[in-house]
Design a protein around this motif. Structure first.
Motif, PDB file in Angstrom:
ATOM      1  N   ALA A  94      -8.230  -5.335  -0.672  1.00  0.00           N
ATOM      2  CA  ALA A  94      -8.501  -6.828  -1.265  1.00  0.00           C
ATOM      3  C   ALA A  94      -9.108  -6.301  -2.173  1.00  0.00           C
ATOM      4  CB  ALA A  94     -10.107  -6.741  -0.361  1.00  0.00           C
ATOM      5  N   PHE A  95      -9.594  -4.778  -2.950  1.00  0.00           N
ATOM      6  CA  PHE A  95      -9.925  -4.534  -4.192  1.00  0.00           C
ATOM      7  C   PHE A  95      -8.793  -4.644  -5.025  1.00  0.00           C
ATOM      8  CE2 PHE A  95     -10.584  -0.606  -7.253  1.00  0.00           C
ATOM      9  CZ  PHE A  95     -11.847  -1.543  -7.901  1.00  0.00           C
ATOM     10  N   ALA A  96      -7.474  -4.379  -4.650  1.00  0.00           N
ATOM     11  CA  ALA A  96      -5.901  -4.226  -5.271  1.00  0.00           C
ATOM     12  C   ALA A  96      -6.106  -5.412  -5.567  1.00  0.00           C
ATOM     13  CB  ALA A  96      -5.068  -3.983  -4.644  1.00  0.00           C
ATOM     14  N   ASN A 114       1.084  -1.346  -0.008  1.00  0.00           N
ATOM     15  CA  ASN A 114       0.112   0.223   0.226  1.00  0.00           C
ATOM     16  C   ASN A 114       0.792   1.471   0.397  1.00  0.00           C
ATOM     17  OD1 ASN A 114      -1.732   2.436   0.079  1.00  0.00           O
ATOM     18  ND2 ASN A 114      -3.268   1.296   1.871  1.00  0.00           N
ATOM     19  N   GLN A 115       0.744   1.957  -0.789  1.00  0.00           N
ATOM     20  CA  GLN A 115       1.765   3.148  -1.607  1.00  0.00           C
ATOM     21  C   GLN A 115       1.867   4.175  -0.492  1.00  0.00           C
ATOM     22  OE1 GLN A 115       1.047   2.936  -5.856  1.00  0.00           O
ATOM     23  NE2 GLN A 115       3.129   4.913  -5.774  1.00  0.00           N
ATOM     24  N   THR A 116       0.665   4.721   0.166  1.00  0.00           N
ATOM     25  CA  THR A 116       0.443   4.950   1.441  1.00  0.00           C
ATOM     26  C   THR A 116       0.721   4.606   2.392  1.00  0.00           C
ATOM     27  OG1 THR A 116      -2.297   4.435   2.124  1.00  0.00           O
ATOM     28  CG2 THR A 116      -2.354   5.608  -0.250  1.00  0.00           C
ATOM     29  N   ASP A 117       1.049   3.697   2.585  1.00  0.00           N
ATOM     30  CA  ASP A 117       2.009   3.864   4.304  1.00  0.00           C
ATOM     31  C   ASP A 117       3.631   3.853   3.687  1.00  0.00           C
ATOM     32  OD1 ASP A 117       2.662   2.137   6.341  1.00  0.00           O
ATOM     33  OD2 ASP A 117       0.946   1.149   6.804  1.00  0.00           O
ATOM     34  N   GLU A 118       3.646   4.641   4.505  1.00  0.00           N
ATOM     35  CA  GLU A 118       5.136   5.115   4.516  1.00  0.00           C
ATOM     36  C   GLU A 118       6.285   4.182   5.557  1.00  0.00           C
ATOM     37  OE1 GLU A 118       5.937   8.656   6.612  1.00  0.00           O
ATOM     38  OE2 GLU A 118       4.713   9.168   4.834  1.00  0.00           O
ATOM     39  N   LYS A 119       5.781   3.203   6.181  1.00  0.00           N
ATOM     40  CA  LYS A 119       6.202   2.497   6.563  1.00  0.00           C
ATOM     41  C   LYS A 119       6.867   1.205   5.888  1.00  0.00           C
ATOM     42  CE  LYS A 119       5.108   3.508  11.417  1.00  0.00           C
ATOM     43  NZ  LYS A 119       4.415   3.292  13.073  1.00  0.00           N
ATOM     44  N   LEU A 120       5.932   0.601   5.040  1.00  0.00           N
ATOM     45  CA  LEU A 120       6.158  -0.172   4.545  1.00  0.00           C
ATOM     46  C   LEU A 120       6.568  -0.487   3.204  1.00  0.00           C
ATOM     47  CD1 LEU A 120       1.871  -2.078   4.658  1.00  0.00           C
ATOM     48  CD2 LEU A 120       4.180  -2.648   5.697  1.00  0.00           C
ATOM     49  N   TYR A 157       2.276  -2.318  -6.560  1.00  0.00           N
ATOM     50  CA  TYR A 157       1.356  -1.148  -5.745  1.00  0.00           C
ATOM     51  C   TYR A 157       1.034  -0.852  -5.904  1.00  0.00           C
ATOM     52  CZ  TYR A 157       7.106  -0.017  -4.006  1.00  0.00           C
ATOM     53  OH  TYR A 157       8.583  -0.047  -3.741  1.00  0.00           O
ATOM     54  N   TYR A 158      -0.598  -0.291  -4.686  1.00  0.00           N
ATOM     55  CA  TYR A 158      -1.973   0.230  -4.799  1.00  0.00           C
ATOM     56  C   TYR A 158      -1.823   1.156  -3.678  1.00  0.00           C
ATOM     57  CZ  TYR A 158      -2.288  -2.921  -0.907  1.00  0.00           C
ATOM     58  OH  TYR A 158      -2.707  -3.119   0.618  1.00  0.00           O
ATOM     59  N   GLY A 159      -3.292   1.819  -4.352  1.00  0.00           N
ATOM     60  CA  GLY A 159      -3.214   2.502  -3.151  1.00  0.00           C
ATOM     61  C   GLY A 159      -3.444   4.139  -3.664  1.00  0.00           C
ATOM     62  N   ALA A 160      -2.333   4.176  -4.436  1.00  0.00           N
ATOM     63  CA  ALA A 160      -1.959   6.001  -4.880  1.00  0.00           C
ATOM     64  C   ALA A 160      -2.363   5.672  -6.344  1.00  0.00           C
ATOM     65  CB  ALA A 160      -1.065   6.432  -4.023  1.00  0.00           C
ATOM     66  N   ASP A 161      -2.744   5.147  -6.840  1.00  0.00           N
ATOM     67  CA  ASP A 161      -3.326   4.741  -8.075  1.00  0.00           C
ATOM     68  C   ASP A 161      -4.051   5.256  -8.628  1.00  0.00           C
ATOM     69  OD1 ASP A 161      -4.382   2.601  -8.028  1.00  0.00           O
ATOM     70  OD2 ASP A 161      -3.116   1.077  -8.892  1.00  0.00           O
ATOM     71  N   GLU A 162      -4.643   5.204 -10.300  1.00  0.00           N
ATOM     72  CA  GLU A 162      -6.030   5.638 -10.745  1.00  0.00           C
ATOM     73  C   GLU A 162      -6.838   4.582 -10.232  1.00  0.00           C
ATOM     74  OE1 GLU A 162      -6.369   5.634 -14.458  1.00  0.00           O
ATOM     75  OE2 GLU A 162      -3.818   4.556 -15.307  1.00  0.00           O
ATOM     76  N   PHE A 163      -6.551   3.096 -10.122  1.00  0.00           N
ATOM     77  CA  PHE A 163      -7.316   1.838  -9.733  1.00  0.00           C
ATOM     78  C   PHE A 163      -7.839   2.024  -8.660  1.00  0.00           C
ATOM     79  CE2 PHE A 163      -4.706   0.779 -13.536  1.00  0.00           C
ATOM     80  CZ  PHE A 163      -6.016   1.031 -14.735  1.00  0.00           C
TER      81      PHE A 163
END
Length: 429
Positions: A273-275, A209-215, A229-235
């Motif tokens: 789950a969606f990604a 998850n790109q929005t999680d800086e620790k990860l 990567y997911y969470g910060a893209d167009e999808f």
């Protein structure tokens, strides 16, 4: 007897069990040992109840021809599970993290089940015994597996990864959980990161998850090879509301999906789950509907209505990270009802217990709550910042107080560690 030989007997059996109280005809009984029990003593009973074989590791209990003597029953169970797992050439998704493991698993299974026959961890059987038992329940028609892995000390995730050999995996988050066993936050990071180590070495795929800086930081530090990567893209999903439950939109659609899950912090679980559904070919609409249809019934982020009162019941477990997220989320929740928080002890914090309960008290004091109720010995440390809080150390007094108050038109957050059992407050209100 070698694992390959035991596996042949396993294939002819009706599965395995470690509990004589739940034994089925034709199952193989594994006589595990613990600090306060030795199931070798029940091998004969298991066979009498219908077990095809009993796996034991004490010679004196191996006289029956249906007993299989091994060096170590637990190790044999784990090796048998790994042997069985190796017979499958399917995606096996391993997941761990400080918070949200089971919610992530439940959402993901529902999404993937739109396209595949999915086998997954039942409940929270995510430890050194639960993971092998989960794997051994995989049937020949399984197309995908989702294995939840829990840990409270170093090397545990590495061990579980070597048993289930995930081809794909993700960490839900890195927070303050099991600080006593892991040795602080850095220890948590190192311990949970063992899943990344396995995936890198086995050329598996890691979801971040790109929005999680620790990860994202951990991913770069370990120089992971195959990363999605997911969470910060167009999808990515777009959250449209967080109260009383989370609602969202999918990419390129105006339709709003309303979930049954409370708590803004659960949006990341939905995003994951969606990604992963998208990655494995589940349509956007099918994935979104699966997420919206999931209705938790396990005291995890449940929204429950009783009379004029509402409850955000998140009492299955708690640690400093999940507690802080819940308290902040509830503090920001918009409602015309009065807001009352009932917070119970957080366990497995060791030397960090006092400071973490104090910090929780300070955080709660900064929110706009109408009332704060604390329960448990450790919660006394939160009182330094909450002098007006109601404090209880026994369940009977707490229940009686709630009955006498006869709350109406109130929204409650109920959260505490599993050992506290705060879901009991629902029985008296």
């Amino acid at each position: 007897m070698q694992i390959a030989e035991i596996y042949e007997k396993f294939k002819e059996s009706k599965g395995v069990t470690t509990d004589t109280r739940k034994i089925g005809q034709g199952q193989i009984f594994f006589a595990l040992k613990g600090e306060k029990f030795n199931a070798n003593n029940f091998a004969e009973q298991a066979i009498a109840l219908g077990a095809s074989y009993a796996v034991v590791d004490e010679m004196e209990h191996a006289q029956n021809p249906q007993c299989i003597l091994v060096d170590d029953v637990l190790e044999t169970l784990q090796k048998l599970a790994n042997f069985h797992r190796k017979t499958f050439n399917i995606p096996v998704i391993g997941l761990t993290g400080s918070n949200g493991k089971t919610t992530n698993k439940e959402l993901l299974v529902r999404v993937l089940s739109k396209n595949f026959k999915v086998h997954a961890t039942k409940g929270n059987l995510n430890n050194h015994i639960g993971v092998p038992l989960t794997l051994l329940e995989m049937t020949a028609d399984t197309e995908m597996a989702v294995i939840e892995m829990g840990a409270n000390h170093q090397k545990e995730i590495a061990m579980l990864s070597n048993i289930c050999e995930p081809t794909h995996g993700f960490i839900t988050n890195l927070g303050k959980a099991h600080l006593e066993g892991f040795g602080g936050e850095d220890g948590v990071r190192k311990g949970k990161g063992e899943l990344f180590d396995f995936l890198k070495n086995s050329h598996g795929t890691t979801f971040i998850n790109q929005t999680d800086e620790k990860l994202t930081s951990l991913t770069k530090e370990k120089n992971m090879l195959l990363v999605v990567y997911y969470g910060a893209d167009e999808f990515a999903l777009k959250m449209t509301a967080e109260s009383p439950t989370v609602s969202f939109q999918i990419p390129y659609s105006e339709h709003i999906y309303i979930t049954h899950i409370g708590g803004k912090y659960n949006f990341d679980n939905m995003q994951t789950a969606f990604a992963l559904g998208r990655f494995f070919g589940v349509s956007h609409t099918d994935a979104a509907q699966a997420i919206a249809d999931y209705n938790p019934d396990n005291n995890r982020s449940q929204v429950i209505e009783k009379g004029s009162n509402s409850f955000l019941m998140d009492a299955y477990n708690a640690n400093p990270s999940s507690m802080a997220a819940s308290v902040k989320n509830f503090g920001n929740l918009k409602t015309e009802k009065q807001k009352v928080v009932i917070l119970g002890d957080m366990f497995e914090l060791g030397e960090y217990s006092q400071t973490e309960h104090e910090a929780l008290g300070k955080l709660a004091s900064e929110q706009d709550f109408d009332m704060v109720v604390l329960y448990g010995e450790n919660m006394q440390h939160a009182l330094i910042h909450l002098p007006k809080a109601y404090y209880f150390t026994d369940k009977f007094s707490l229940h009686n107080w709630l009955i006498e108050k006869a709350f109406t038109d109130t929204y409650f957050l109920v959260k505490g560690s599993r050992g506290v059992g705060l879901e009991s407050v629902l029985t008296v209100m």
